[in-house]
Motif scaffolding. Structure first.
Motif, mmCIF file in Angstrom:
data_model
loop_
_atom_site.group_PDB
_atom_site.id
_atom_site.type_symbol
_atom_site.label_atom_id
_atom_site.label_comp_id
_atom_site.label_asym_id
_atom_site.label_seq_id
_atom_site.Cartn_x
_atom_site.Cartn_y
_atom_site.Cartn_z
ATOM 1 N N ILE A 1 -82.700 46.757 13.961
ATOM 2 C CA ILE A 1 -83.799 46.304 13.096
ATOM 3 C C ILE A 1 -83.751 44.797 12.919
ATOM 4 O O ILE A 1 -84.785 44.105 13.014
ATOM 5 N N VAL A 2 -82.562 44.258 12.659
ATOM 6 C CA VAL A 2 -82.425 42.805 12.513
ATOM 7 C C VAL A 2 -82.832 42.105 13.805
ATOM 8 O O VAL A 2 -83.523 41.078 13.785
ATOM 9 N N GLY A 3 -82.418 42.671 14.944
ATOM 10 C CA GLY A 3 -82.811 42.094 16.222
ATOM 11 C C GLY A 3 -84.313 42.068 16.406
ATOM 12 O O GLY A 3 -84.876 41.082 16.895
ATOM 13 N N TRP A 4 -84.985 43.143 15.995
ATOM 14 C CA TRP A 4 -86.440 43.209 16.151
ATOM 15 C C TRP A 4 -87.140 42.189 15.265
ATOM 16 O O TRP A 4 -88.124 41.561 15.667
ATOM 17 N N PHE A 5 -86.657 42.003 14.063
ATOM 18 C CA PHE A 5 -87.321 41.086 13.132
ATOM 19 C C PHE A 5 -86.855 39.643 13.286
ATOM 20 O O PHE A 5 -87.347 38.766 12.585
ATOM 21 N N ASN A 6 -85.922 39.403 14.202
ATOM 22 C CA ASN A 6 -85.514 38.037 14.513
ATOM 23 C C ASN A 6 -86.369 37.555 15.692
ATOM 24 O O ASN A 6 -86.220 38.039 16.804
ATOM 25 N N PRO A 7 -87.282 36.589 15.452
ATOM 26 C CA PRO A 7 -88.199 36.195 16.525
ATOM 27 C C PRO A 7 -87.492 35.646 17.758
ATOM 28 O O PRO A 7 -87.982 35.811 18.880
ATOM 29 N N THR A 8 -86.340 35.013 17.580
ATOM 30 C CA THR A 8 -85.613 34.468 18.731
ATOM 31 C C THR A 8 -85.131 35.586 19.649
ATOM 32 O O THR A 8 -85.172 35.457 20.876
ATOM 33 N N ILE A 9 -84.683 36.685 19.064
ATOM 34 C CA ILE A 9 -84.227 37.816 19.872
ATOM 35 C C ILE A 9 -85.415 38.609 20.411
ATOM 36 O O ILE A 9 -85.483 38.922 21.603
ATOM 37 N N ARG A 10 -86.371 38.904 19.528
ATOM 38 C CA ARG A 10 -87.511 39.728 19.944
ATOM 39 C C ARG A 10 -88.309 39.077 21.070
ATOM 40 O O ARG A 10 -88.811 39.758 21.968
ATOM 41 N N ASN A 11 -88.408 37.752 21.051
ATOM 42 C CA ASN A 11 -89.219 37.030 22.035
ATOM 43 C C ASN A 11 -88.376 36.315 23.084
ATOM 44 O O ASN A 11 -88.848 35.385 23.726
ATOM 45 N N VAL A 12 -87.125 36.758 23.267
ATOM 46 C CA VAL A 12 -86.227 36.047 24.173
ATOM 47 C C VAL A 12 -86.782 35.972 25.596
ATOM 48 O O VAL A 12 -86.594 34.972 26.297
ATOM 49 N N GLU A 13 -87.521 36.998 26.011
ATOM 50 C CA GLU A 13 -88.046 36.997 27.379
ATOM 51 C C GLU A 13 -89.131 35.950 27.580
ATOM 52 O O GLU A 13 -89.355 35.497 28.703
ATOM 53 N N ASP A 14 -89.794 35.566 26.479
ATOM 54 C CA ASP A 14 -90.819 34.522 26.563
ATOM 55 C C ASP A 14 -90.227 33.138 26.309
ATOM 56 O O ASP A 14 -90.641 32.154 26.925
ATOM 57 N N LEU A 15 -89.252 33.075 25.395
ATOM 58 C CA LEU A 15 -88.690 31.780 25.010
ATOM 59 C C LEU A 15 -87.791 31.202 26.097
ATOM 60 O O LEU A 15 -87.762 29.986 26.298
ATOM 61 N N GLU A 16 -87.042 32.074 26.766
ATOM 62 C CA GLU A 16 -86.124 31.614 27.805
ATOM 63 C C GLU A 16 -86.817 31.669 29.171
ATOM 64 O O GLU A 16 -87.294 32.720 29.572
ATOM 65 N N PRO A 17 -86.890 30.556 29.890
ATOM 66 C CA PRO A 17 -87.562 30.591 31.205
ATOM 67 C C PRO A 17 -86.750 31.382 32.225
ATOM 68 O O PRO A 17 -85.523 31.454 32.137
ATOM 69 N N ASP A 18 -87.451 31.991 33.158
ATOM 70 C CA ASP A 18 -86.758 32.645 34.273
ATOM 71 C C ASP A 18 -86.034 31.602 35.107
ATOM 72 O O ASP A 18 -86.455 30.436 35.174
ATOM 73 N N PHE A 19 -84.956 31.995 35.761
ATOM 74 C CA PHE A 19 -84.142 30.996 36.492
ATOM 75 C C PHE A 19 -84.924 30.314 37.609
ATOM 76 O O PHE A 19 -84.625 29.174 37.957
ATOM 77 N N ASP A 20 -85.949 30.977 38.158
ATOM 78 C CA ASP A 20 -86.692 30.393 39.257
ATOM 79 C C ASP A 20 -88.022 29.788 38.813
ATOM 80 O O ASP A 20 -88.855 29.435 39.646
ATOM 81 N N ALA A 21 -88.205 29.649 37.482
ATOM 82 C CA ALA A 21 -89.473 29.093 36.985
ATOM 83 C C ALA A 21 -89.604 27.625 37.370
ATOM 84 O O ALA A 21 -88.646 26.858 37.269
#
Length: 202
Positions: free
Chosen positions: A182-202
């Motif tokens: 639940i904490v992970g879901w409500f933490n925007p940094t964790i919930r949106n990690v796939e958008d916030l962190e660029p892919d290695f080949d971006a």
């Protein structure tokens, strides 16, 4: 999560043997194994959720639900259901998590990063197992005996006497793991990690 996982893995057999027998332990372990097999096959056939972080948090949270069911259960069938539920979703966590790491970390350093994160994560599991004994034998079991400090609070749900301290340990570990999800879901940094962190080949 891994600390609670280590405690739960150490306590589950003790609970079942305190309130059942070796046959009950075999049934519960088999149910959990079937759940893990079903979950693994499901991930293999249908894949993880499109948003991988949902798979991570869902796997963690539902595994916690399985521990809660085992904690409140007082017979082999409820323990078996709890084991099946927990393990059937457990495979979502490593499958989804690994997919995130592989997408974000460059292949030339992925091995080093994987080794480091697994060392940090996995060392928590034996720490949890080491904590299980003092936690249950030294604290929870005496507190759940007749007249103990926690008997009135949890006795109606978990029962008292043999295995009650183990049951409370599983309940608390399950609630902790659900809380992590639940904490992970409500933490925007964790919930949106796939958008916030660029892919290695971006």
């Amino acid at each position: 999560f891994n600390i609670a996982f280590g405690i739960g893995q150490a306590v589950q057999p003790a609970l079942i043997l305190a309130r059942g027998d070796t046959l009950a332990l075999a049934v519960v372990r088999t149910a959990a194994g079937i759940g893990g097999l079903v979950g693994g096959l499901a991930v293999s056939v249908w894949g993880a959720p499109q948003r991988r972080i949902i798979g991570v948090l869902l796997g963690i949270g539902v595994y916690g639900v399985g521990l809660v069911v085992m904690g409140v259960g007082q017979n082999v069938w409820i323990w078996g259901i709890g084991g099946f539920i927990g393990m059937s979703f457990f495979t979502l966590w490593p499958a989804s998590g690994s997919a995130i790491w592989q997408r974000k970390i460059a292949p030339e350093i992925l091995g080093k990063v994987t080794a480091a994160r697994r060392f940090i994560g996995f060392i928590a599991t034996p720490i949890g197992a080491l904590l299980a004994g003092p936690l249950t034998d030294g604290l929870l079991t005496p507190a759940m005996r007749s007249g103990g400090a926690l008997e009135q609070t949890f006795g109606g749900i978990l029962g008292t006497g043999a295995g009650a301290g183990f049951a409370l340990a599983l309940l608390l570990c399950g609630v902790w793991q659900i809380g992590v999800a639940i904490v992970g879901w409500f933490n925007p940094t964790i919930r949106n990690v796939e958008d916030l962190e660029p892919d290695f080949d971006a």
